[in-house]
Write an enzyme that holds these catalytic residues in place. Structure first.
Site, PDB file in Angstrom:
ATOM      1  CG  LEU A 170       0.187  -5.768  -6.955  1.00  0.00           C
ATOM      2  CD1 LEU A 170       0.791  -7.175  -7.063  1.00  0.00           C
ATOM      3  CD2 LEU A 170      -0.149  -5.359  -5.166  1.00  0.00           C
ATOM      4  NE  ARG A 171       0.825   2.725  -7.592  1.00  0.00           N
ATOM      5  CZ  ARG A 171      -0.078   3.653  -7.827  1.00  0.00           C
ATOM      6  NH1 ARG A 171      -0.667   3.376  -8.989  1.00  0.00           N
ATOM      7  NH2 ARG A 171      -0.609   4.431  -7.028  1.00  0.00           N
ATOM      8  CG  HIS A 228       1.031   7.439  -4.653  1.00  0.00           C
ATOM      9  ND1 HIS A 228       1.171   7.670  -5.962  1.00  0.00           N
ATOM     10  CD2 HIS A 228      -0.031   7.717  -4.373  1.00  0.00           C
ATOM     11  CE1 HIS A 228      -0.128   7.893  -6.677  1.00  0.00           C
ATOM     12  NE2 HIS A 228      -0.953   7.661  -5.584  1.00  0.00           N
ATOM     13  CG  ASP A 233      -9.122   2.094  -4.672  1.00  0.00           C
ATOM     14  OD1 ASP A 233      -8.372   1.537  -5.718  1.00  0.00           O
ATOM     15  OD2 ASP A 233      -9.555   3.150  -4.691  1.00  0.00           O
TER      16      ASP A 233
END
Lengths: 326, 426
Positions: free
Chosen positions: B64-65, B311, B307
Site C-alpha cells: 500500500l506504500r 507506482h 502482488d
C-alpha cells in the site's frame, strides 16, 4: 515477433532507426545503395551536400564513445546539419533531471534528429516513443540490445569485398552476451540471406538460447573458423575478468584469440573485421589486425557514408538525386 | 443491524459448492445460510438474483506504500481500490518506509487505516530482521502481540544462512508463520528479464530460474531443519512448483502462492520493452506459466495474490532496465481469477478458495468462509458484466498495469465488511 513499426512510417519509410530487427531486406539494401552514393562525396575535395541544411541534430551520448560519435558528427557535417553534441554523463541527468526532461528540453530547442547512445537496452525505443511527431531518433547503441549503424557499416564493408551475401559464411567471435553489435549484425546478416551465421564464444559469453537468434553456435574457435568468408572479432571488455566470466586475458587469447595460424582455417580470401576499439593480443594478434586480410580501418571510413545514408533516408531523401551539388 | 441477501448463488470455498442460498447477517456475522434463524427480521434486503455471493477476498501480498511512499499510493487510496474490487483483507509486506520492524509502525498503520481507510482489514507482516537489515532478529514476539500476522524479510537478502536458520527457529518457536520470497541475490544480480530467447534478443540483463530455485532449495532444507511453518510467496518457475510439490509430499509445513499475473503473462509480453511488464520475479516462459497453472490446479499453490505494487507514472516512464518493477494489481485480481475459471483451470469455488479460505487458514485470519458465526465479509459479483480494462479507470493510485485493453467478465456490485455495506456499485 514484436511490432517494430515505430521505425517505419505508413509508407514503409524510415522515420527512426532503432534496431535492425523489425526492418526488411529492401530497407537494408536501400541503406547500402544510398551509402554507395555518399562514398563518392567523401572522396571529393569539398565533402559537403546540403541534405540536412537547416536541420539540427543533437548527439546525446550517455556513454563514452570516440569512433561512433566522431563518425556521426562528420556525417552530420557533410550533410550540412547544425550540430549539438552533449556528453550527458557530465550533464543534467546526474543532477537528477529525468531522461525525458533532458529530451524535452532539447526538443524545445527545435532539434530535428537525436543520435542517442545510452546504457539501457531499449532506451532508443523509449526515446522514439516519447519524442514529438516529426522528430527522429537514431540509435547509436542501447545497452546490450542493438547498434544498428555499426551493423550496417559492417554489411557495407562485407558487400564491398564479397558482393553476394547468400553464398557467405560469417563468423562472429567473442563476447556475444554483452554485445549490441553482435545482435544487430546477426539480424542484418539474416535479413540479407547470408548462407550461415556462426557465433564463436566460451559458454559464459553466450546468452541463453543463442541459436534462437538464427545462428549456429561454436564453443571452439578452430572448428568455427573452418571455411568462413568473413571473421568479425568483438572487443573483450576487461571487466569480464572481474565478473568470473573468464579466467584471464591470456587464456582467452589462447583459446579465442585470432592468430595468423588460425586465420589459415578460414577461406584464403577471408576478410577480418572488428568494430573497435580492439585489444591487441587479447582478441586479435597485431599481425592479423594490420595484415592484408584486415579491413578494420575501411570499416571506420565506411561508417561515415553509412551514417549519412541513414540520416538522409530519415529526412526523406535517398542519396544525392535530390540533394543537388554543394 | 440485520441484513438478508436473497436469491444469490453462494460460493462456498469450504464445501466447494456454488448453490442458490439465502444469507442472513446480524451483528457483523453470518447467522443463517438457507434459512433464517428464529426471530430474524431483516432491516435491509439485497436481491442478488443471477449474482454470485462470495466471501470477501484476502490478498496475501499487497503493497500500500504507506508509510513512506505517498507519491505511489497510501492506505486511503489502496483500501478504497481493494473494497471496490472485492478485496476485504490485505496482507502487507514489511518493506514500508520505515519498515514494519517495530510496534510504533504497526500502530501507525492500524491508526491510519482507522482514520483514512475504507474499511478493508489491513494485516501487517512483520520484518524478520531489524530494519530488514538481514543481521539482527526483529522483536518478533512483541510485533506478533501488536498484530503482525507473520514475518518476512520481503525481497531483501539476509546476511547469511545462519541468520536465516535462527530467524526461522525463533519465529517457529513462537508458532509464527515465516513468509519467504525465494531470491538468490547473486544470481538475480542486475537482471530484469527471464533468461531465455526474449532477453537474449532484446539484450536485457537476464534472471536465471536458479535465482529462484537455488534459494528455494536452501529454504526448503531450512524448513526441514527448523520445522518452522513457512509460506513461499510469488513463485514464478516450473521447477519451483515441482520442488514445493515434492516438499509438501514429504510432509514439510510448507504453503505457497503465486502472483496472478504470472498465470497469464510470459516474457514474450515484454514486446518492445514495455516497462509495465517488468516484474521481480520476472515474467517467465510459457512452460513456466503452464506449470504454475498446474500447480494451482493440483493444490501445490495454495493462494493467489495480486502482488500489488502501485507506482507513480515516472517510475515506469524510463527505459525498461531503469524502470521500477511491479504491477498495480488490486483492480485486476478478481477479473483475472474469474478468467481462470473461464479458461478451465479450476471450478469457481476451488479457485475462490485460493483467495479466501486458504489464505485465512494459512495466515490465521478471520473471514474467508461461508458458515454460521463467520464474520460477514462478503462480496456480490455480477458475473455477466463485461468491461474492458483501462488504467485510467483504476481505483488504485497506481495505474501501472500490463492488462490495458483486456476483456474482462464480472464486476463487484456490493462489498460488505462485518455485515456493513461499504461499497455499492452505481
Amino acid at each position: 515477433m514484436p511490432n517494430n513499426s515505430i521505425q517505419l512510417d505508413d509508407n514503409g519509410k524510415l522515420q527512426h532507426f532503432l534496431s535492425i530487427e523489425g526492418l526488411n531486406q529492401a530497407i537494408l539494401y536501400e541503406i547500402l545503395d544510398t551509402a554507395d552514393s555518399f562514398t563518392s562525396v567523401t572522396d571529393r575535395t569539398i565533402k559537403k551536400v546540403p541534405i540536412l541544411r537547416g536541420k539540427t541534430v543533437a548527439n546525446l551520448f550517455f556513454e563514452a564513445s570516440t569512433r561512433t560519435r566522431s563518425t556521426f558528427e562528420l556525417a552530420e557535417q557533410r550533410l550540412s546539419a547544425d550540430i549539438l553534441s552533449l556528453n550527458v554523463d557530465t550533464s543534467a541527468t546526474i543532477k537528477g533531471e529525468s531522461l525525458l526532461d533532458t529530451l524535452q528540453n532539447l526538443e524545445a530547442m527545435q532539434i530535428d534528429m537525436f543520435v542517442i547512445r545510452h546504457q539501457d537496452s531499449g532506451s532508443a525505443h523509449f526515446f522514439a516513443q516519447h519524442v514529438r511527431p516529426g522528430v527522429s531518433v537514431l540509435n547509436a547503441g542501447d545497452g546490450q540490445h542493438e547498434h544498428p549503424t555499426q551493423a550496417m557499416l559492417d554489411m557495407y564493408t562485407i558487400r564491398h569485398h564479397k558482393q553476394d551475401f547468400s553464398s557467405l559464411r560469417v563468423a562472429i567471435v567473442g563476447d556475444i552476451l554483452h554485445s549490441r553489435v553482435a545482435r544487430s549484425q546477426i539480424h542484418a546478416l539474416n535479413l540479407l540471406n547470408t548462407a550461415e551465421v556462426r557465433v564463436i564464444a566460451p559458454r559464459t559469453l553466450l546468452p541463453m538460447d543463442t541459436e534462437s537468434l538464427g545462428v549456429s553456435v561454436y564453443e571452439n574457435l578452430e572448428q568455427g573458423l573452418e571455411g568462413v568468408d568473413v571473421i568479425i572479432m568483438l572487443r573483450l571488455q576487461k571487466e569480464r575478468m572481474r565478473g568470473a566470466l573468464l579466467p584471464s586475458e591470456k587464456e582467452y587469447f589462447r583459446k579465442f584469440g585470432l592468430s595468423q595460424e588460425r586465420l589459415q582455417l578460414a577461406k584464403p580470401d577471408a576478410i577480418v573485421m572488428h568494430p573497435g576499439p580492439a585489444n591487441r593480443g587479447v582478441e586479435i594478434e597485431s599481425s592479423v589486425m594490420d595484415g592484408d586480410q584486415s579491413v578494420i580501418l575501411q570499416q571506420v571510413s565506411f561508417g561515415i557514408s553509412v551514417r549519412m545514408a541513414v540520416m538522409s533516408m530519415i529526412v526523406g531523401q535517398s542519396g544525392l538525386q535530390s540533394g543537388g551539388d554543394a | 443491524m440485520s441484513l438478508q441477501i436473497k436469491n444469490g448463488q453462494v460460493v462456498n470455498p469450504l464445501e466447494m459448492t456454488v448453490a442458490k442460498t439465502d444469507l442472513f447477517l446480524q451483528d457483523g456475522k453470518i447467522v443463517g445460510l438457507g434459512s433464517a434463524p428464529k426471530n430474524f427480521k431483516a432491516e435491509q434486503t439485497i436481491d442478488a438474483a443471477d449474482q454470485w455471493v462470495l466471501p470477501g477476498l484476502i490478498d496475501c501480498q499487497a503493497r500500500l506504500r504507506d508509510p513512506g511512499e505517498p507519491e505511489k499510493a497510501n492506505i486511503e487510496s489502496e483500501t478504497k481500490a481493494a473494497i471496490e474490487n472485492g478485496i476485504t483483507s490485505l496482507c502487507i509486506p514489511p518493506d514500508t518506509q520505515p519498515p514494519i520492524d517495530n510496534s510504533a509502525t504497526v500502530e501507525l498503520i492500524h491508526h491510519r487505516n482507522e482514520m483514512f481507510g475504507h474499511q478493508a482489514q489491513v494485516y501487517p507482516i512483520g520484518a524478520l530482521t531489524r530494519g530488514l537489515g538481514g543481521e539482527q532478529l526483529s522483536n518478533m514476539a512483541s510485533l506478533r502481540d501488536n498484530g503482525c500476522i507473520a514475518f518476512s524479510n520481503a525481497k531483501i537478502p539476509l546476511a547469511n544462512n545462519l541468520v536465516q536458520r535462527r530467524a526461522m527457529d525463533y519465529a517457529g518457536g513462537q508458532q509464527s508463520l515465516v513468509i519467504i520470497q525465494p531470491i538468490d541475490h547473486d544470481l538475480l544480480a542486475n537482471g530484469c528479464a527471464h533468461e531465455g530467447a526474449v532477453a537474449t534478443r532484446l539484450g536485457l540483463p537476464a534472471i536465471p530460474e536458479a535465482a529462484e530455485t537455488a534459494a528455494l532449495a536452501k529454504d526448503i532444507e531450512l524448513v526441514a531443519q527448523t520445522g518452522a511453518r513457512t509460506h513461499f510467496g510469488q513463485l514464478s518457475s516450473a521447477r519451483s512448483v515441482d520442488m514445493v510439490r515434492r516438499a509438501k509430499a514429504k510432509g514439510l509445513p510448507i504453503t505457497a502462492d503465486c502472483a496472478i499475473h504470472q498465470l497469464f503473462l510470459t516474457d514474450h509480453d515484454i514486446g518492445n520493452f514495455d516497462s509495465n511488464m517488468f516484474t521481480i520475479p520476472p515474467l517467465r516462459s510459457q512452460y513456466d506459466r503452464d506449470a504454475l497453472r498446474e500447480g494451482v490446479a493440483d493444490g501445490t499453490i495454495d493462494c493467489l495474490c495480486s502482488d500489488h505494487q502501485p507506482h507513480e507514472v515516472d517510475a515506469k516512464l524510463k527505459p525498461f532496465p531503469s524502470a521500477e518493477p511491479g504491477i498495480s494489481g488490486l483492480d485486476t485480481l478478481l477479473p483475472l481469477t474469474l478468467r481462470l475459471v473461464e479458461e478451465g483451470v479450476l471450478p469457481l469455488a476451488e479457485l475462490i478458495a485460493k483467495l479466501t479460505l486458504n489464505p485465512t487458514t494459512i495466515m490465521g485470519l478471520p473471514g474467508g468462509r461461508m458458515g454460521i458465526d463467520e464474520v460477514a465479509d462478503l462480496i456480490i459479483v455480477d458475473p455477466e458484466s463485461h468491461w474492458i480494462c483501462s488504467a485510467s479507470s483504476f481505483v488504485s493510485k497506481g495505474k501501472n498495469t500490463p492488462f490495458e485493453g483486456w476483456d474482462f467478465h464480472g464486476s463487484v456490485t456490493h462489498t460488505l465488511v462485518a455485515g456493513n455495506i461499504v461499497y455499492k456499485a452505481r
